[in-house]
Design a protein around this motif. Structure first.
Motif, PDB file in Angstrom:
ATOM      1  N   VAL A  69       9.382   1.304   2.122  1.00  0.00           N
ATOM      2  CA  VAL A  69      10.081   1.838   0.962  1.00  0.00           C
ATOM      3  C   VAL A  69       9.779   3.327   0.895  1.00  0.00           C
ATOM      4  CG1 VAL A  69      10.278   1.818  -1.551  1.00  0.00           C
ATOM      5  CG2 VAL A  69       9.940  -0.332  -0.319  1.00  0.00           C
ATOM      6  N   LEU A  70      10.808   4.150   0.954  1.00  0.00           N
ATOM      7  CA  LEU A  70      10.624   5.595   0.864  1.00  0.00           C
ATOM      8  C   LEU A  70      10.808   6.036  -0.579  1.00  0.00           C
ATOM      9  CD1 LEU A  70      12.621   6.730   4.037  1.00  0.00           C
ATOM     10  CD2 LEU A  70      10.147   6.438   3.799  1.00  0.00           C
ATOM     11  N   HIS A  71       9.781   6.708  -1.105  1.00  0.00           N
ATOM     12  CA  HIS A  71       9.855   7.120  -2.516  1.00  0.00           C
ATOM     13  C   HIS A  71       9.049   8.386  -2.737  1.00  0.00           C
ATOM     14  CE1 HIS A  71      10.338   6.485  -6.889  1.00  0.00           C
ATOM     15  NE2 HIS A  71       9.127   7.030  -6.969  1.00  0.00           N
ATOM     16  N   GLY A  72       9.649   9.346  -3.442  1.00  0.00           N
ATOM     17  CA  GLY A  72       8.948  10.572  -3.809  1.00  0.00           C
ATOM     18  C   GLY A  72       8.873  11.570  -2.664  1.00  0.00           C
TER      19      GLY A  72
ATOM     20  N   PRO B 141       6.190   8.546   1.381  1.00  0.00           N
ATOM     21  CA  PRO B 141       7.002   9.646   0.844  1.00  0.00           C
ATOM     22  C   PRO B 141       8.290   9.814   1.656  1.00  0.00           C
ATOM     23  CG  PRO B 141       4.713  10.306   1.068  1.00  0.00           C
ATOM     24  CD  PRO B 141       4.838   8.991   1.760  1.00  0.00           C
ATOM     25  N   GLN B 142       9.333  10.271   1.006  1.00  0.00           N
ATOM     26  CA  GLN B 142      10.608  10.467   1.684  1.00  0.00           C
ATOM     27  C   GLN B 142      10.514  11.517   2.786  1.00  0.00           C
ATOM     28  OE1 GLN B 142      13.257  11.479  -1.534  1.00  0.00           O
ATOM     29  NE2 GLN B 142      13.563   9.351  -2.152  1.00  0.00           N
ATOM     30  N   THR B 143       9.490  12.347   2.723  1.00  0.00           N
ATOM     31  CA  THR B 143       9.317  13.411   3.712  1.00  0.00           C
ATOM     32  C   THR B 143       8.541  12.950   4.943  1.00  0.00           C
ATOM     33  OG1 THR B 143       7.337  14.076   2.476  1.00  0.00           O
ATOM     34  CG2 THR B 143       9.374  15.236   1.991  1.00  0.00           C
TER      35      THR B 143
ATOM     36  N   CYS C 267       0.854  -1.186   0.000  1.00  0.00           N
ATOM     37  CA  CYS C 267       0.000   0.000   0.000  1.00  0.00           C
ATOM     38  C   CYS C 267       0.886   1.231   0.000  1.00  0.00           C
ATOM     39  CB  CYS C 267      -0.941   0.019   1.214  1.00  0.00           C
ATOM     40  SG  CYS C 267      -0.134   0.529   2.763  1.00  0.00           S
ATOM     41  N   ALA C 268       0.267   2.370  -0.255  1.00  0.00           N
ATOM     42  CA  ALA C 268       0.954   3.656  -0.121  1.00  0.00           C
ATOM     43  C   ALA C 268       0.238   4.428   0.963  1.00  0.00           C
ATOM     44  CB  ALA C 268       0.929   4.432  -1.432  1.00  0.00           C
ATOM     45  N   SER C 269       0.973   4.802   1.999  1.00  0.00           N
ATOM     46  CA  SER C 269       0.360   5.525   3.111  1.00  0.00           C
ATOM     47  C   SER C 269       1.446   6.063   4.024  1.00  0.00           C
ATOM     48  CB  SER C 269      -0.573   4.604   3.906  1.00  0.00           C
ATOM     49  OG  SER C 269      -1.051   5.244   5.077  1.00  0.00           O
ATOM     50  N   ALA C 270       1.156   7.209   4.619  1.00  0.00           N
ATOM     51  CA  ALA C 270       2.054   7.746   5.648  1.00  0.00           C
ATOM     52  C   ALA C 270       1.326   7.830   6.974  1.00  0.00           C
ATOM     53  CB  ALA C 270       2.563   9.131   5.235  1.00  0.00           C
TER      54      ALA C 270
END
Length: 507
Positions: free
Chosen positions: A123-126, A104-106, A78-81
């Motif tokens: 995985v940190l990306h973008g 996100p890398q931030t 998934c993509a989530s912070a």
């Protein structure tokens, strides 16, 4: 996306949902003090007590558990912070499969470390969420992972629906309304479908932040719309477009949509703290803010009203901003700009006019030989009615009064900047939201096209973005050139040059 299901199909999926291998049945608790204050029985569903401090574990686990063994063995992604990341990480870990979370890398270290501690492979990306989400789907296609959507999925919705199942089991008596926070709409859809099928008499009230009201916009338009930008204070519900499947449920089951301001959300966070000594995240307190607004709007008494405390994942640093805004959210403080005579004893006379009210803030700046401008905070006990009464009293005494209690720029910036007039004829004032990532300021400065900065005020309280007030001189270029430069930066902005607070205290 599949054809819309009948409500009984949602109920069946909810009854078959596998959530209790990892989630817990959370308590439904009456907020006795708030009940007396608002003359209704107010209950709080404590989803902040889940193992990952959020309801998200329900939907994430149910979705992963419904996958075939072959799909599980390939892994999930998934993509989530935020809360969905932690929910999926724990779900995958409990089922013994690989769970990849693209962030996100931030993303703040506290959130990255929380996901890793739950067994997730990070995985940190973008730099922004959209870049992380695109990469997550790319990895899913390349590696054969199952992509787990945070809300627009039938099994995720069914998992969240178990919150509604528990509410009806825990409170067998009359329920007048249930208030549900809405971002993408998974929690709303799950609860609404289950409750409306079994208890159609119960009103379903969706609650959104004023600056991220994607469901409200869609309901008014009769179709899903994409908001041009969303506020990030309640980051757990900062979604630009309501889900496709969740919107189908909303159109059939939601009776009303209420939107709340940042100040109202902050006041609800305080209410929950005073009741439970727990600290809800902004999205977690959103439904209680909506409940309070509903009571005041409709004047209801003696009803049974339930709010969902959806989560408690918040950076500690944000408490500074929340505590600052709470009094305004509860209508217990008024902020005025008042012009008083520039002469000895004027301040004393002004305070005598206020009577025995407490002054919470006082910023003074000499204006000219005749007048001084005062930025003053005054404690209230009677809400908006007292605020208007106080303004009327001051004006009858001959003071010029400007009410800044609802002026966002004044509350965020002016109160911290009172103290100097630049006297620049060609200065223009702009308010920005800067992303909290390396190079954000440099990117801003490099795209200004040579315009001189005459004022700069930055504030951040642990958010994903910083609040920035910038004064710039047009100089030899045109106003159109300046606007083009601001657009090129790519950060949300609004002009504040005409703000009365700016004219009084800084111009």
């Amino acid at each position: 996306m599949t054809e819309p299901l009948r409500l009984e199909d949602y109920v069946r999926r909810t009854l078959l949902a596998r959530v209790y291998d990892v989630a817990v049945e959370t308590p439904l608790e009456e907020m006795s003090q708030l009940s007396r204050r608002f003359k209704n029985r107010i209950w709080l569903k404590r989803e902040d007590l889940q193992p990952v401090f959020s309801f998200k574990i329900r939907g994430a686990y149910n979705k992963v558990a419904q996958l075939t063994r072959e799909e599980q063995q390939k892994g999930v992604i998934c993509a989530s912070a935020g809360n969905h990341a932690q929910g999926l990480a724990l779900s995958a870990s409990r089922l013994g499969i690989r769970g990849t979370i693209v962030m996100p890398q931030t993303t703040p270290d506290i959130k990255v470390n929380a996901v890793k501690a739950l067994g997730g492979h990070v995985v940190l990306h973008g730099d922004v969420f959209d870049e992380a989400a695109t990469y997550a789907r790319q990895l899913a296609a390349e590696k054969g992972y199952s992509f787990i959507h945070p809300y627009d999925d039938l099994d995720v919705i069914a998992g969240q629906g178990t919150v509604g199942l528990e509410i009806l089991r825990q409170h067998a008596g009359p329920i007048d309304a249930i208030f549900i926070p809405v971002g993408g709409g998974g929690l709303m859809a799950g609860i609404a479908a289950y409750v409306k099928y079994l208890r159609p008499d119960i009103r379903i009230i969706a609650v959104e932040p004023e600056d991220a009201a994607c469901l409200d916009a869609a309901m008014k338009a009769g179709e899903r719309v994409v908001l041009p930008q969303v506020g990030l204070f309640a980051d757990g519900v900062a979604v630009a477009q309501i889900g496709e499947e969740t919107f189908k449920v909303a159109r059939q089951c939601v009776d009303e949509v209420i939107t709340c301001s940042t100040d109202e959300i902050c006041a609800a966070i305080k209410d929950i703290f005073e009741y439970s000594r727990s600290i809800a995240e902004p999205a977690g307190a959103l439904s209680l803010a909506g409940l309070k607004k509903y009571v005041q709007k409709h004047g209801v008494e003696g009803q049974t009203l339930i709010a969902i405390d959806s989560g408690a994942n918040m950076n500690f640093d944000r408490l500074r901003h929340i505590s600052e805004r709470t009094e305004l959210g509860e209508k217990r403080e008024a902020i005025f700009a008042v012009t008083i005579p520039e002469k000895p004893g004027a301040f004393r006379t002004f305070c005598q006019t206020l009577g025995k009210r407490n002054i919470t803030e006082f910023n003074y700046r000499y204006a000219d030989h005749n007048d001084a401008h005062v930025f003053v905070g005054i404690q209230l006990r009677g809400g908006d009615a007292e605020r208007q009464e106080l303004r009327d009293t001051l004006e009858k005494k001959g003071y010029r009064v400007l009410d800044l209690s609802d002026d966002e720029m004044a509350k965020l910036h002016i109160r911290h900047l009172v103290g100097g007039h630049a006297g620049l004829a060609d200065e223009h004032l702009y308010r920005f939201e800067f992303p909290e990532r390396p190079g954000a300021l440099l990117n801003f400065l490099s795209r200004l096209g040579g315009h001189n900065i005459s004022l700069f005020h930055y504030r951040n309280h642990g958010d994903a973005f910083g609040r920035v007030l910038v004064g710039m001189q047009v100089g030899k270029k045109t106003k159109a050139d300046l606007v083009a430069s601001l657009d090129a930066v790519g950060y949300p902005w609004s002009e504040e040059t005409g703000s009365p607070a700016y004219q009084l205290f800084l111009r």
